[in-house]
Design a protein around this motif. Structure first.
Motif, mmCIF file in Angstrom:
data_model
loop_
_atom_site.group_PDB
_atom_site.id
_atom_site.type_symbol
_atom_site.label_atom_id
_atom_site.label_comp_id
_atom_site.label_asym_id
_atom_site.label_seq_id
_atom_site.Cartn_x
_atom_site.Cartn_y
_atom_site.Cartn_z
ATOM 1 N N ASP A 58 43.351 34.760 28.740
ATOM 2 C CA ASP A 58 44.200 35.539 29.642
ATOM 3 C C ASP A 58 45.341 36.213 28.894
ATOM 4 O O ASP A 58 45.650 37.387 29.137
ATOM 5 N N LYS A 59 45.961 35.481 27.983
ATOM 6 C CA LYS A 59 47.082 36.034 27.224
ATOM 7 C C LYS A 59 46.644 37.273 26.453
ATOM 8 O O LYS A 59 47.365 38.271 26.394
ATOM 9 N N HIS A 60 45.464 37.207 25.871
ATOM 10 C CA HIS A 60 44.931 38.348 25.124
ATOM 11 C C HIS A 60 44.699 39.542 26.059
ATOM 12 O O HIS A 60 45.007 40.691 25.703
ATOM 13 N N MET A 61 44.173 39.296 27.245
ATOM 14 C CA MET A 61 43.942 40.356 28.224
ATOM 15 C C MET A 61 45.251 41.081 28.552
ATOM 16 O O MET A 61 45.312 42.316 28.588
ATOM 17 N N LEU A 62 46.295 40.302 28.777
ATOM 18 C CA LEU A 62 47.585 40.897 29.129
ATOM 19 C C LEU A 62 48.158 41.710 27.975
ATOM 20 O O LEU A 62 48.679 42.816 28.182
ATOM 21 N N GLU A 63 48.068 41.178 26.770
ATOM 22 C CA GLU A 63 48.593 41.897 25.610
ATOM 23 C C GLU A 63 47.823 43.187 25.362
ATOM 24 O O GLU A 63 48.411 44.218 25.027
ATOM 25 N N VAL A 64 46.507 43.146 25.534
ATOM 26 C CA VAL A 64 45.697 44.344 25.340
ATOM 27 C C VAL A 64 46.032 45.396 26.395
ATOM 28 O O VAL A 64 46.190 46.578 26.063
ATOM 29 N N PHE A 99 38.541 54.545 39.950
ATOM 30 C CA PHE A 99 37.352 53.812 39.520
ATOM 31 C C PHE A 99 37.666 52.582 38.686
ATOM 32 O O PHE A 99 36.759 51.939 38.185
ATOM 33 N N ILE A 100 38.924 52.258 38.505
ATOM 34 C CA ILE A 100 39.253 51.056 37.744
ATOM 35 C C ILE A 100 39.346 49.859 38.683
ATOM 36 O O ILE A 100 39.451 50.018 39.891
ATOM 37 N N SER A 101 39.323 48.704 38.105
ATOM 38 C CA SER A 101 39.455 47.454 38.865
ATOM 39 C C SER A 101 40.827 46.856 38.557
ATOM 40 O O SER A 101 40.941 45.870 37.833
ATOM 41 N N SER A 102 41.866 47.472 39.094
ATOM 42 C CA SER A 102 43.232 47.057 38.761
ATOM 43 C C SER A 102 43.551 45.650 39.255
ATOM 44 O O SER A 102 44.389 44.964 38.672
ATOM 45 N N GLN A 103 42.876 45.219 40.297
ATOM 46 C CA GLN A 103 43.186 43.894 40.843
ATOM 47 C C GLN A 103 42.963 42.795 39.815
ATOM 48 O O GLN A 103 43.652 41.785 39.826
ATOM 49 N N ARG A 104 42.037 43.004 38.904
ATOM 50 C CA ARG A 104 41.775 42.006 37.854
ATOM 51 C C ARG A 104 43.007 41.768 36.999
ATOM 52 O O ARG A 104 43.296 40.649 36.613
ATOM 53 N N ILE A 105 43.749 42.824 36.705
ATOM 54 C CA ILE A 105 44.985 42.681 35.937
ATOM 55 C C ILE A 105 46.118 42.224 36.841
ATOM 56 O O ILE A 105 46.914 41.358 36.479
ATOM 57 N N LEU A 106 46.171 42.766 38.041
ATOM 58 C CA LEU A 106 47.256 42.406 38.966
ATOM 59 C C LEU A 106 47.186 40.946 39.405
ATOM 60 O O LEU A 106 48.205 40.367 39.773
ATOM 61 N N ASP A 107 46.013 40.337 39.345
ATOM 62 C CA ASP A 107 45.885 38.912 39.690
ATOM 63 C C ASP A 107 46.784 38.037 38.820
ATOM 64 O O ASP A 107 47.246 36.989 39.257
ATOM 65 N N TYR A 108 47.046 38.467 37.607
ATOM 66 C CA TYR A 108 47.941 37.716 36.724
ATOM 67 C C TYR A 108 49.400 37.775 37.189
ATOM 68 O O TYR A 108 50.235 37.015 36.735
#
Length: 176
Positions: free
Chosen positions: A110-116, A152-161
């Motif tokens: 998860d940390k890597h996802m956020l940093e990217v 067309f993006i799935s922003s909720q995947r990032i916003l879930d954090y």
């Protein structure tokens, strides 16, 4: 020489980078950016994958893509092939548009996802193209923070954090 097979499993998430050959521009005008985004949308419908975020820079592209059923290589092959055909035809060019094969980094934490995601959205700021990430037109940032309608993006995947808070995500990105 045989290429190493990229690690893949259902649900794998990747930071994708594609560079212009010789670091040449991939996008010369607004139409080029729009065509590339349209190719992403159309490919997404056919191959079924998710795009969490992206940033189209002048001579390179950053994306975070998740796949369930299709290997990342098949997705990127289609995207890059379609765009190369368009670009070479429009500008009467031949040969490679992209430098080498696309680069991919598997995102496991998860940390890597956020940093990217932060890195991708700050790319135009660090390149001194804009002062603030929301000023850059060719990024998913404004969709994630709610300034533009999500296409067309799935922003909720990032916003879930961030407990679905667009404002918390914006603070996370811009505090750098």
């Amino acid at each position: 020489m045989v290429r190493k097979i990229r690690e893949w499993y259902p649900g794998a998430k990747y930071h994708i980078i594609c560079r212009g050959n010789h670091r040449d521009d991939l996008f010369r005008d607004d139409e080029d950016y729009k065509v590339y985004l349209n190719i992403l949308k159309e490919t997404k419908k056919k191959l079924i994958y998710e795009i969490y975020c992206y940033c189209l820079m002048t001579n390179h592209i950053h994306m975070v893509i998740a796949t369930e059923e299709i290997r990342i290589g098949n997705i990127m092959k289609r995207i890059n092939m379609c765009y190369s055909i368009y670009f070479n035809k429009k500008y009467n060019l031949t040969g490679h548009l992209f430098q080498d094969r696309y680069k991919s980094q598997l995102i496991k934490e998860d940390k890597h996802m956020l940093e990217v995601s932060r890195y991708i959205h700050l790319n135009p700021v660090k390149a001194n193209m804009v002062k603030n990430p929301e000023d850059y037109e060719w990024s998913s940032y404004n969709m994630i923070i709610g300034m533009h309608r999500e296409k067309f993006i799935s922003s909720q995947r990032i916003l879930d954090y961030f407990n679905s808070s667009r404002q918390l995500y914006q603070k996370f990105v811009e505090r750098m």
